[in-house]
Design a protein around this motif. Structure first.
Motif, mmCIF file in Angstrom:
data_model
loop_
_atom_site.group_PDB
_atom_site.id
_atom_site.type_symbol
_atom_site.label_atom_id
_atom_site.label_comp_id
_atom_site.label_asym_id
_atom_site.label_seq_id
_atom_site.Cartn_x
_atom_site.Cartn_y
_atom_site.Cartn_z
ATOM 1 N N PRO A 653 -73.740 -11.129 -6.428
ATOM 2 C CA PRO A 653 -75.162 -11.429 -6.152
ATOM 3 C C PRO A 653 -76.039 -10.934 -7.288
ATOM 4 O O PRO A 653 -75.760 -9.896 -7.900
ATOM 5 N N LEU A 654 -77.121 -11.661 -7.547
ATOM 6 C CA LEU A 654 -77.988 -11.345 -8.672
ATOM 7 C C LEU A 654 -78.577 -9.958 -8.561
ATOM 8 O O LEU A 654 -78.640 -9.207 -9.550
ATOM 9 N N GLN A 655 -78.994 -9.580 -7.343
ATOM 10 C CA GLN A 655 -79.616 -8.265 -7.193
ATOM 11 C C GLN A 655 -78.618 -7.150 -7.486
ATOM 12 O O GLN A 655 -78.959 -6.125 -8.077
ATOM 13 N N GLU A 656 -77.347 -7.365 -7.083
ATOM 14 C CA GLU A 656 -76.311 -6.361 -7.367
ATOM 15 C C GLU A 656 -76.101 -6.224 -8.862
ATOM 16 O O GLU A 656 -75.928 -5.116 -9.383
ATOM 17 N N ALA A 657 -76.133 -7.354 -9.586
ATOM 18 C CA ALA A 657 -75.988 -7.307 -11.042
ATOM 19 C C ALA A 657 -77.176 -6.598 -11.683
ATOM 20 O O ALA A 657 -77.020 -5.810 -12.625
#
Length: 711
Positions: A653-657
């Motif tokens: 997920p983008l937020q995790e990255a």
């Protein structure tokens, strides 16, 4: 003291006509009355009643007439001059006696010893001296008992024999020393008891009990004649010892598993043990006692005869006999020689080994199975020890190791590719240790480390005299040495093109041809190749053979770099640090912030670089606690000289990255600028945001370290 001289008589053994004249001559030559002495029922000497003794008798009012009055006529027994010998006369009379001569000098009668002593009892006071003289003169032990069964007189010889003194014996009941039963028997029956062995702790003697009779044949007392037998006690003890020994030997023979036979020098059976081999003897062994057992071989009962072999060779012989029923008997014959060196006995020990042979075969089979189990167990232990050496916890390495365990069960060619230092050799060793070839050789060859002109001879070997400077005996190549095992070819991309052709032949034909030879050699080798180059690109460029690439690329395994498995960094760091602490007896440890710094470093040299950095930290550290500031001194060059973009190894997920990149940037800024203010300025965010997020990062890392330590 009056002494009595004993004169020997030539023994007369049997009553025959030829002895009559000898008897007459013997009696005529004896001019005086005499008393015969006996030993073991044979006359062996006599004591003459000479004038000196008669004078003593007269002085004590014991005249010669007493002897004559109590004498019994010899003619009343038999006609001496016609058909009687001296021993026969003694046997007829049956007790000690004295022969009395008449006025003409010829034997006219005899008198019993008891008659003389009975008369002495009647003249007790007058004949004390005479009695002492007589007792002292007799070499045997003499004890005189009265009607009350008390000892009233004895001689010194008797006291010595019973090892006592006169004060302890005289006037004491005789039963305190001698047998009460025998004394009572003589008093009640008036019969003489001869040759009774009496052994106590103090003495060992042979005793005769003789009654002293008066004119009315009433027992007035007893004469106890004692013969000292110094060896009697020893002999008795020896007899008891022999009896006990015989019991022990019988018990031993009964407990011995083997059948024991005792055979004499003629081959005749003397005795046997209780343990008899079943179904071997067709007859009862008791029936064979005294018979020659050599005849049993002639009858075909068994073959060969160990007794016959011992008789022939006169030494110990061991044979395996086979019976008609097919049983196998192990027979061992031991010769026994006497003092002259002559064969005296043969001891034959036999054992049925039919069952033993079967059990031995089963035992050998069980040993093979046990060795196989032991080998398998050792393999399991070896594999377990090796697996413990593999340090990883990342999902990627877990996946790689699962593949390795599957590959290890096969002999397929494996191609390992990955960056330098990721541990390709460790993976190759894992395939060897976990596979069926673990007990066979594992050889490794770096194709880029050996000069091109030597690589071919190292791989394939050469025949003797193949080239100038070659070993005169030739040399086996790596393929021959690794037969049945694994050959690990590292840096396979560095192999010259002409050798790639020969390697391809080995992979296809499973045979090698040494340099200088035309004879192929069959080999069974599993190839594991490794490279840090992209072989597909080399194939396109024409620097690597396409057919060899596809032959090597049967089972491709990509080993991920350390930056793609950051979960392993802390685990590997603690492992290398622990090994160095044990090696140098130190106690260094990494602080949580130091671990954070190491996890965010890209590690271009992978595991090899990590190991070297840990060793450098241990060697140069001033304190046992290695912190982030100290670690960053050795890692900072990597950030300055190489601009690294954030690495995302999988779709997330983008937020995790974003959170992941933010965490890396904050840690890097804090390591470089040390303060939250400077770090915030470099990152372009507020100081409070840096402080809050950095504390959160440290808290999470500390928790992970604690969990790892607990594991």
């Amino acid at each position: 003291m009056f002494s009595v001289e004993m004169e020997k008589i030539k023994p007369i053994i049997s009553v025959t006509a030829e002895h009559q004249e000898e008897l007459k001559s013997t009696l005529n030559n004896i001019k005086e009355p005499f008393i015969f002495l006996e030993k073991q029922n044979q006359l062996f000497a006599y004591v003459s009643l000479n004038n000196q003794l008669l004078e003593r008798l007269k002085e004590n009012h014991f005249s010669k007439d007493i002897l004559l009055n109590h004498a019994k006529s010899i003619e009343s027994i038999c006609h001496l001059s016609e058909n009687i010998s001296l021993p026969a006369l003694f046997q007829i009379i049956g007790e000690p006696f004295a022969i009395i001569k008449g006025e003409d000098g010829k034997p006219s009668g005899y008198i019993r010893r008891e008659d003389v002593l009975a008369e002495l009892f009647k003249q007790e006071n007058k004949s004390v001296d005479l009695l002492k003289i007589i007792l002292t003169s007799i070499p045997m032990g003499i004890f005189v008992l009265d009607k009350e069964k008390r000892i009233i007189n004895c001689n010194e010889a008797g006291l010595k024999m019973i090892k006592s003194t006169a004060e302890k014996v005289l006037n004491f009941p005789a039963e305190t020393i001698f047998s009460k039963e025998h004394i009572d028997n003589v008093f009640s029956t008036g019969k003489t008891l001869l040759n009774h062995l009496e052994i106590t702790n103090e003495m060992g003697v042979l005793v005769d009990y003789s009654p002293i009779m008066n004119y009315d044949d009433v027992v007035e007392g007893i004469i106890i004649v004692v013969q000292d037998l110094p060896m009697v006690e020893e002999m008795a003890m020896e007899i008891e010892y022999i009896k006990d020994l015989n019991k022990d030997l019988n018990a031993i023979l009964s407990s011995i598993y083997d059948e024991i036979l005792v055979v004499n020098a003629k081959g005749e059976l003397i005795r046997f043990s209780d343990n008899i081999i079943q179904d071997f003897w067709k007859v009862d062994l008791k029936e064979l006692i005294g018979k020659n057992i050599l005849e049993l071989e002639d009858q075909g009962l068994f073959t060969p005869s160990v007794t016959r072999l011992v008789l022939e060779k006169r030494k110990k012989v061991s044979v395996v006999q086979e019976t008609k029923t097919g049983r196998k008997i192990l027979a061992v014959g031991n010769p026994v020689f006497n003092e002259k060196g002559e064969l005296d006995r043969i001891i034959v020990a036999s054992r049925d080994i039919t069952e033993t042979t079967r059990l031995k075969s089963e035992l050998l089979e069980m040993r093979k199975i046990s060795e196989q189990y032991k080998k398998e167990l050792d393999d399991f232990k070896s594999k377990d020890r090796f697996l413990k050496k593999l340090i990883y916890c990342s999902p990627k390495m877990e996946k790689i190791m699962n593949q390795v365990k599957k590959i290890a069960d096969f002999s397929s060619t494996v191609l390992l590719h990955g960056e330098s230092g990721v541990g390709k050799e460790v993976i190759a060793q894992a395939i060897h240790q976990l596979g069926k070839r673990s007990s066979k050789p594992f050889l490794k060859l770096n194709c880029g480390a050996i000069p091109e002109n030597l690589l071919e001879s190292e791989l394939f070997g050469y025949a003797k005299g193949a080239f100038t400077g070659a070993d005169k005996n030739g040399k086996e190549g790596y393929f021959k040495q690794a037969n049945e095992g694994i050959l690990f070819l590292d840096e396979i991309g560095e192999m010259p093109m002409h050798l790639q052709v020969k390697l391809l032949r080995v992979l296809q034909e499973q045979e090698v041809i040494p340099i200088g030879s035309t004879t192929p050699i069959k080999v069974n080798v599993q190839i594991i190749a490794a490279t840090n180059k992209k072989l597909e690109k080399m194939v396109e460029e024409g620097t690597f053979r396409e057919d060899l690439f596809y032959r090597l690329n049967v089972i491709p395994l990509h080993i991920p770099p350390l930056r793609e498995r950051t979960e392993d960094i802390s685990l590997l760091s603690f492992h290398f640090l622990q090994k160095l602490n044990e090696k140098y007896d130190r106690n260094y440890h990494l602080t949580p912030d130091a671990v954070n710094v190491m996890e965010f470093y890209p590690w271009p040299g992978n595991v090899r670089e990590l190991q070297n950095i840990i060793e450098r930290l241990v060697v140069t550290a001033d304190h046992s606690a290695i912190d982030a500031e100290f670690v960053s001194q050795f890692l900072s060059l990597g950030y300055e000289h190489k601009k690294m973009k954030p690495v995302i190894t999988r779709v997330i997920p983008l937020q995790e990255a974003i959170d992941h990149v933010e965490e890396q940037l904050i840690v890097l800024a804090m390591n470089q600028y040390k303060t939250t203010t400077k770090a915030a300025k470099a990152l372009g965010i507020s100081q409070s945001s840096v402080s809050r997020k950095y504390q959160k990062i440290l808290s999470e890392k500390n928790m992970n370290i604690e969990n790892l330590s607990t594991i």
